[in-house]
Design a protein around this motif. Sequence first.
Motif, PDB file in Angstrom:
ATOM      1  N   ARG A   1      46.930  14.998  74.705  1.00 34.63           N
ATOM      2  CA  ARG A   1      47.124  15.829  76.571  1.00 34.63           C
ATOM      3  C   ARG A   1      47.677  16.494  76.262  1.00 34.63           C
ATOM      4  O   ARG A   1      47.292  17.598  77.340  1.00 34.63           O
ATOM      5  CB  ARG A   1      47.436  14.485  77.780  1.00 34.63           C
ATOM      6  N   THR A   2      48.959  16.707  75.758  1.00 34.37           N
ATOM      7  CA  THR A   2      49.704  18.214  75.874  1.00 34.37           C
ATOM      8  C   THR A   2      49.379  19.628  75.707  1.00 34.37           C
ATOM      9  O   THR A   2      49.030  19.813  75.987  1.00 34.37           O
ATOM     10  CB  THR A   2      51.111  17.695  74.967  1.00 34.37           C
TER      11      THR A   2
ATOM     12  N   ASN B   1      46.788  20.060  77.912  1.00 35.36           N
ATOM     13  CA  ASN B   1      47.489  21.051  79.092  1.00 35.36           C
ATOM     14  C   ASN B   1      48.114  22.676  78.505  1.00 35.36           C
ATOM     15  O   ASN B   1      47.844  23.305  79.080  1.00 35.36           O
ATOM     16  CB  ASN B   1      48.589  20.429  79.316  1.00 35.36           C
TER      17      ASN B   1
ATOM     18  N   ASN C   1      44.137  22.001  89.291  1.00 40.89           N
ATOM     19  CA  ASN C   1      44.758  22.773  88.172  1.00 40.89           C
ATOM     20  C   ASN C   1      43.742  22.934  87.295  1.00 40.89           C
ATOM     21  O   ASN C   1      43.456  21.901  87.199  1.00 40.89           O
ATOM     22  CB  ASN C   1      46.326  22.863  88.061  1.00 40.89           C
TER      23      ASN C   1
ATOM     24  N   TRP D   1      41.086  17.820  81.726  1.00 37.93           N
ATOM     25  CA  TRP D   1      41.833  16.885  81.493  1.00 37.93           C
ATOM     26  C   TRP D   1      40.551  15.846  81.937  1.00 37.93           C
ATOM     27  O   TRP D   1      40.119  15.081  81.287  1.00 37.93           O
ATOM     28  CB  TRP D   1      43.256  15.737  81.725  1.00 37.93           C
TER      29      TRP D   1
ATOM     30  N   ALA E   1      44.728  24.519  78.608  1.00 31.34           N
ATOM     31  CA  ALA E   1      44.738  25.366  79.924  1.00 31.34           C
ATOM     32  C   ALA E   1      45.710  25.616  80.699  1.00 31.34           C
ATOM     33  O   ALA E   1      45.105  26.606  82.008  1.00 31.34           O
ATOM     34  CB  ALA E   1      45.022  24.167  80.568  1.00 31.34           C
ATOM     35  N   SER E   2      46.386  25.905  80.210  1.00 30.66           N
ATOM     36  CA  SER E   2      47.218  27.460  80.576  1.00 30.66           C
ATOM     37  C   SER E   2      47.005  28.814  80.264  1.00 30.66           C
ATOM     38  O   SER E   2      46.862  29.766  81.235  1.00 30.66           O
ATOM     39  CB  SER E   2      48.544  26.831  80.149  1.00 30.66           C
TER      40      SER E   2
ATOM     41  N   TYR F   1      37.673  22.368  74.236  1.00 31.18           N
ATOM     42  CA  TYR F   1      38.124  23.373  75.490  1.00 31.18           C
ATOM     43  C   TYR F   1      36.779  24.346  75.520  1.00 31.18           C
ATOM     44  O   TYR F   1      37.171  24.444  76.967  1.00 31.18           O
ATOM     45  CB  TYR F   1      39.713  23.578  74.462  1.00 31.18           C
TER      46      TYR F   1
ATOM     47  N   ALA G   1      44.607  22.238  84.249  1.00 31.13           N
ATOM     48  CA  ALA G   1      44.969  21.522  83.152  1.00 31.13           C
ATOM     49  C   ALA G   1      43.930  19.936  83.780  1.00 31.13           C
ATOM     50  O   ALA G   1      43.807  19.338  82.972  1.00 31.13           O
ATOM     51  CB  ALA G   1      46.052  20.846  83.360  1.00 31.13           C
ATOM     52  N   GLN G   2      44.854  19.782  85.091  1.00 35.61           N
ATOM     53  CA  GLN G   2      43.322  18.595  85.831  1.00 35.61           C
ATOM     54  C   GLN G   2      41.673  18.487  85.021  1.00 35.61           C
ATOM     55  O   GLN G   2      41.373  17.696  85.079  1.00 35.61           O
ATOM     56  CB  GLN G   2      43.908  18.221  86.977  1.00 35.61           C
TER      57      GLN G   2
END
Length: 174
Positions: A115-116, A119, A14, A20, A122-123, A52, A16-17
């Motif tokens: 990391r959050t 995420n 996905n 990261w 990434a969302s 990002y 987020a993965q």
Amino acid sequence: MDAREQTYEQEQMNAAQRLWRFATTVYAAPGVAAACLGAQNDWSVDVNLMLYVSWCASEARHLKGDDILFAQERCRPWREQVILPLRQQRMAWRGQEAFAAEYAGSKTLELQAERTQLNFLASLVEEGSAGHEAKAAATVEDTSLLRGHFQILAVHYGLDEDVFGPFLVALSAA
């Protein structure tokens, strides 16, 4: 693992993965961490936002100024209320032997908080709020899309457009 297997593996991950993996791989490359920390310390640039926009370029995703501003605003509360206070406390403990365990713990918490934030960023891709896919696939070696993203960032931070040059050089060598 050959290129076809890597492509398949990427498709199964996905956003987020993928972000990261990209961020940790790029950050570990020679010169990238120094360039990121320089931008963070000298100009208060959000390194996660740099990573990002770099990742978006690597995924052939074209971002406009509004996309980058939206991404930053999405993360602002988390960054200001969690990441920056953790960083400030970690820096206060840095080099003090009596607080070595606290320093190490705060470093781990800061990394988890970053990391959050990644995420959250990434969302935006999964929601469809992160620009649009460019017509041609981009690579880290083809920096035109990436340079465009960094020009937008420079304007946003009120910096000279060449300020991200060291990061681009380090990223291209990664």
